[in-house]
Structures are given as C-alpha cells and as structure tokens.
Design an enzyme around this catalytic site. Structure first.
Site, PDB file in Angstrom:
ATOM      1  N   ALA A   8       0.812  -1.225   0.000  1.00 37.31           N
ATOM      2  CA  ALA A   8       0.000   0.000   0.000  1.00 37.31           C
ATOM      3  C   ALA A   8       0.842   1.271   0.000  1.00 37.31           C
ATOM      4  O   ALA A   8       0.392   2.314  -0.469  1.00 37.31           O
ATOM      5  CB  ALA A   8      -0.923  -0.009   1.223  1.00 37.31           C
ATOM      6  N   GLY A  10       3.662   1.882  -1.627  1.00 35.18           N
ATOM      7  CA  GLY A  10       4.456   2.141  -2.839  1.00 35.18           C
ATOM      8  C   GLY A  10       3.823   3.254  -3.680  1.00 35.18           C
ATOM      9  O   GLY A  10       2.705   3.696  -3.411  1.00 35.18           O
ATOM     10  N   ARG A  11       4.569   3.697  -4.705  1.00 31.64           N
ATOM     11  CA  ARG A  11       4.015   4.731  -5.601  1.00 31.64           C
ATOM     12  C   ARG A  11       2.703   4.257  -6.205  1.00 31.64           C
ATOM     13  O   ARG A  11       1.717   4.994  -6.248  1.00 31.64           O
ATOM     14  CB  ARG A  11       5.024   5.046  -6.722  1.00 31.64           C
ATOM     15  CG  ARG A  11       6.125   6.004  -6.329  1.00 31.64           C
ATOM     16  CD  ARG A  11       7.107   6.213  -7.469  1.00 31.64           C
ATOM     17  NE  ARG A  11       7.899   5.017  -7.709  1.00 31.64           N
ATOM     18  CZ  ARG A  11       9.055   4.748  -7.088  1.00 31.64           C
ATOM     19  NH1 ARG A  11       9.562   5.619  -6.248  1.00 31.64           N
ATOM     20  NH2 ARG A  11       9.704   3.623  -7.319  1.00 31.64           N
ATOM     21  N   MET A  12       2.657   2.992  -6.666  1.00 29.42           N
ATOM     22  CA  MET A  12       1.419   2.465  -7.231  1.00 29.42           C
ATOM     23  C   MET A  12       0.399   2.172  -6.138  1.00 29.42           C
ATOM     24  O   MET A  12      -0.794   2.388  -6.336  1.00 29.42           O
ATOM     25  CB  MET A  12       1.716   1.201  -8.059  1.00 29.42           C
ATOM     26  CG  MET A  12       2.225   1.466  -9.457  1.00 29.42           C
ATOM     27  SD  MET A  12       1.140   2.546 -10.421  1.00 29.42           S
ATOM     28  CE  MET A  12      -0.390   1.612 -10.422  1.00 29.42           C
ATOM     29  N   GLY A  97       0.536  -6.463 -11.164  1.00 30.33           N
ATOM     30  CA  GLY A  97       1.169  -5.464 -12.031  1.00 30.33           C
ATOM     31  C   GLY A  97       2.671  -5.426 -11.878  1.00 30.33           C
ATOM     32  O   GLY A  97       3.341  -4.665 -12.579  1.00 30.33           O
ATOM     33  N   ASN A 123       1.259  -3.577 -18.195  1.00 29.64           N
ATOM     34  CA  ASN A 123       0.737  -2.215 -18.249  1.00 29.64           C
ATOM     35  C   ASN A 123      -0.791  -2.273 -18.237  1.00 29.64           C
ATOM     36  O   ASN A 123      -1.386  -2.952 -19.068  1.00 29.64           O
ATOM     37  CB  ASN A 123       1.236  -1.516 -19.516  1.00 29.64           C
ATOM     38  CG  ASN A 123       1.070  -0.022 -19.422  1.00 29.64           C
ATOM     39  OD1 ASN A 123      -0.026   0.472 -19.209  1.00 29.64           O
ATOM     40  ND2 ASN A 123       2.160   0.697 -19.573  1.00 29.64           N
ATOM     41  N   HIS A 154      11.366   6.084 -18.269  1.00 27.99           N
ATOM     42  CA  HIS A 154      10.681   6.045 -16.971  1.00 27.99           C
ATOM     43  C   HIS A 154      11.455   6.878 -15.946  1.00 27.99           C
ATOM     44  O   HIS A 154      12.602   7.244 -16.179  1.00 27.99           O
ATOM     45  CB  HIS A 154      10.564   4.606 -16.449  1.00 27.99           C
ATOM     46  CG  HIS A 154       9.454   3.833 -17.079  1.00 27.99           C
ATOM     47  ND1 HIS A 154       9.628   3.141 -18.264  1.00 27.99           N
ATOM     48  CD2 HIS A 154       8.153   3.640 -16.727  1.00 27.99           C
ATOM     49  CE1 HIS A 154       8.486   2.556 -18.603  1.00 27.99           C
ATOM     50  NE2 HIS A 154       7.565   2.843 -17.682  1.00 27.99           N
ATOM     51  N   HIS A 155      10.823   7.066 -14.796  1.00 23.41           N
ATOM     52  CA  HIS A 155      11.400   7.825 -13.673  1.00 23.41           C
ATOM     53  C   HIS A 155      12.687   7.188 -13.138  1.00 23.41           C
ATOM     54  O   HIS A 155      12.948   6.002 -13.367  1.00 23.41           O
ATOM     55  CB  HIS A 155      10.367   7.920 -12.547  1.00 23.41           C
ATOM     56  CG  HIS A 155       9.803   6.594 -12.147  1.00 23.41           C
ATOM     57  ND1 HIS A 155      10.343   5.826 -11.163  1.00 23.41           N
ATOM     58  CD2 HIS A 155       8.758   5.871 -12.655  1.00 23.41           C
ATOM     59  CE1 HIS A 155       9.651   4.707 -11.035  1.00 23.41           C
ATOM     60  NE2 HIS A 155       8.684   4.712 -11.940  1.00 23.41           N
ATOM     61  N   LYS A 158      12.842   3.593 -11.123  1.00 24.33           N
ATOM     62  CA  LYS A 158      12.441   2.286 -11.673  1.00 24.33           C
ATOM     63  C   LYS A 158      13.604   1.305 -11.608  1.00 24.33           C
ATOM     64  O   LYS A 158      14.736   1.639 -11.923  1.00 24.33           O
ATOM     65  CB  LYS A 158      11.952   2.455 -13.119  1.00 24.33           C
ATOM     66  CG  LYS A 158      11.380   1.166 -13.685  1.00 24.33           C
ATOM     67  CD  LYS A 158      10.484   1.410 -14.878  1.00 24.33           C
ATOM     68  CE  LYS A 158      10.006   0.105 -15.495  1.00 24.33           C
ATOM     69  NZ  LYS A 158       9.117  -0.657 -14.589  1.00 24.33           N
TER      70      LYS A 158
END
Ligand code: NAD
Length: 267
Positions: A8, A10-12, A97, A123, A154-155, A158
């Site tokens: 929970a 994390g960025r995602m 994911g 994705n 990507h950022h 990653k």
C-alpha cells in the site's frame, strides 16, 4: 467487491488507494505493508493524500483475517512469490502489475493460474493495450522490410529495464513476425558494432526524473518511418485499469488473463 492491496505504501499502492476510493463498485478492505514497516497503522487516505479514510495500513500477517474477494499486487519481484503463494493458499483471485519477473517467477505464475484466476499485465492503461494491437498490425504490414526499435523512458526510481511494457511490445511484434524475442532482441548499443541485422528488434532505455512511462515502437524503412507512441502522464491510469481488471475477474474460472482479455481487445 472487497479488494485487498499488497504494498500500500508504494508509488502504485498509493494511487490504487485513490482509484479504489473513487470506484463505485470496488472498495478497499485491507491495505498491507511489511510487518516491520513504519507505515503499519498509517491511515490509507492520509498515505495517499486523499484525506482520512476508515482503513489503516496493516502488516502483511493481518491477511489471515481478511475477507477480500480479490487482491491487487503492484510490488517488486523480491516479494512476488510469497504474495502469489498467499493468494493460491487462500483461493483469492489476484491482479498483478509487478514487472521484472524472471523465468522461474513466470513459471510460478503459470502454476498458480491452474488454481486461481489471475490477471497479469505489464501495463494496465487502456492506451498501451490498444498499442499492443496497433504494433501487431504495423509489424504485419511493415515488418518484412522495416527495422524495428522500441524505446522507453521512466522515472529515476524504476528498478527493471527494459520496462515490462517495452518487453510486451517486443513480444507482440516478434509473435506477429514469427520471430523469437529471446534470440532477436538487441539491448542497447555501444562502441564499434557491425551493421544492424535486419531481423533484430532493438531496445533502448531512458531513466530520468519523474517520467511516469513513455513507449515508442519505431518501424523504419528507407524513405519513411512509422512511430507508435504512448505517454502516460499519471499513475492513476494504471490504477484505474487494475481496479477495472479486479472487477472483471470476479467469477472467472482459474486461468491466466491479460489486460487485452479484460478490455476485449483480443481477436
Ligand atoms: P515502489 O518501489 O514505489 O513500491 C514497491 C512496493 O513493494 C512498496 O509498497 C514496497 O513496500 C513493496 N516491497 C518492496 N520490497 C518488499 C519486501 N521485501 N516485502 C514486502 N514488500 C516489499 O514501486 P512502484 O513504482 O509502486 O511500482 C511497483 C511495481 O509495479 C513495479 O514492479 C513496477 O514496475 C510496476 N508497475 C506496473 C505498472 C503496470 O501497469 N503493470 C505500472 C506502474 C508500475
């Protein structure tokens, strides 16, 4: 539908909390972090910046009391197998994911799908999944003569490269052309090299700043080139797709499904 979340914090994880809060039909029932995480007890709404909600983050061991109908897992390969094993053991469908999985982890995924329904996608955005169909079509028409290169950005945080999405684009093109990506992929180029071999598929990676995710498939011939590009500007697009996949998964038999299945894009 009650949805449980791995990772929970994390960025995602944070945008998944937001997407679940905005959903009319899917609701967050448990949000897990590592048992020793400083985030245990943190309110999920405060964590994701949407204001206090009725759930706090709990350690992963709290899952034994969960009544989640489906789990969503956007974490890292290091914790992939244990998350998956929990879902199989407790017969809870899962939307995955996490990218950067190795051969053995992909094998575990296939085995798990014999027991529970799983959506696995590199994705979850609608645009990228449409792009997979478009690159197949382009490969079919141009692939005989054009050079094919895939670039992605990507950022800076990653941890896997090329991205899972770039690999999925490569797989789709290779599949359409009857090539094996394992033998025809070329990852990055440096120094003095022989001329480009026609049947190869090249990959190039950029890691910088806060880029959410950009992918281009280039089909270049002498005299013309076609570029198919997707740019994600918000992680919410992946999170909304994952929540949609979780709802779609309800009542499905055991099996491994893709986001193209969820969106009805498979021909
Ligand atoms: P992140 O680093 O911000 O979050 C990783 C999460 O994994 C965190 O919650 C962290 O606590 C957890 N974690 C890491 N190691 C752990 C361990 N040993 N035990 C338990 N938990 C652990 O990463 P992110 O940007 O949120 O991305 C997460 C994953 O989702 C990555 O694999 C990324 O490539 C992937 N991703 C997929 C899509 C998609 O649409 N499929 C989109 C974006 C990101």
């Amino acid at each position: 539908m009650k949805v449980g979340l791995f990772g929970a914090n994390g960025r995602m994880g944070r945008v998944l909390i937001e997407a679940l809060d905005a959903s009319e039909d899917a609701h967050l029932s448990v949000a897990t972090v590592r048992d020793d995480s400083p985030w245990v007890g943190m309110n999920v709404g405060e964590l994701s910046g949407i204001g206090k909600k009725h759930i706090d983050c709990s350690g992963i061991s709290s899952l034994k009391n969960t009544d989640a109908d489906v789990m969503i897992d956007f974490t890292l390969p290091v914790v992939f197998e244990s998350n998956l094993a929990w879902c199989v053991e407790n017969k809870v469908p899962v939307v995955i994911g996490t990218t950067g999985l190795n051969e053995s982890q992909l094998h575990s995924l296939d085995n798990a799908a014999l027991h529970i329904p799983i959506v696995f996608a590199a994705n979850y955005s609608v645009g990228v999944n449409l792009m997979l169909s478009l690159v197949r079509k382009a490969a079919n028409v141009l692939g005989g003569t054009a050079d094919i290169e895939i670039t992605e950005a990507h950022h800076r945080f990653k941890q896997d490269a090329p991205s899972g999405t770039a690999m999925a684009i490569g797989e789709a093109i290779a599949d359409e052309l009857g090539r094996d990506l394992k033998t025809c992929a070329v990852y990055g180029r440096e120094g003095k090299e022989p001329e480009r071999e026609h049947n190869t598929i090249g990959f190039a990676t950029v890691r910088a700043g806060d880029i959410v995710g950009e992918h281009t498939a280039l089909f270049a011939d002498i005299g013309e080139r076609l570029e198919i590009t997707h740019k994600a500007s918000s992680r919410l697009t992946f999170a909304k797709g994952a929540v949609h996949a979780a709802q779609w998964l309800s009542g499905k038999p055991a099996g491994l499904y893709s986001m193209e299945d969820v969106l009805g894009l498979k021909e």
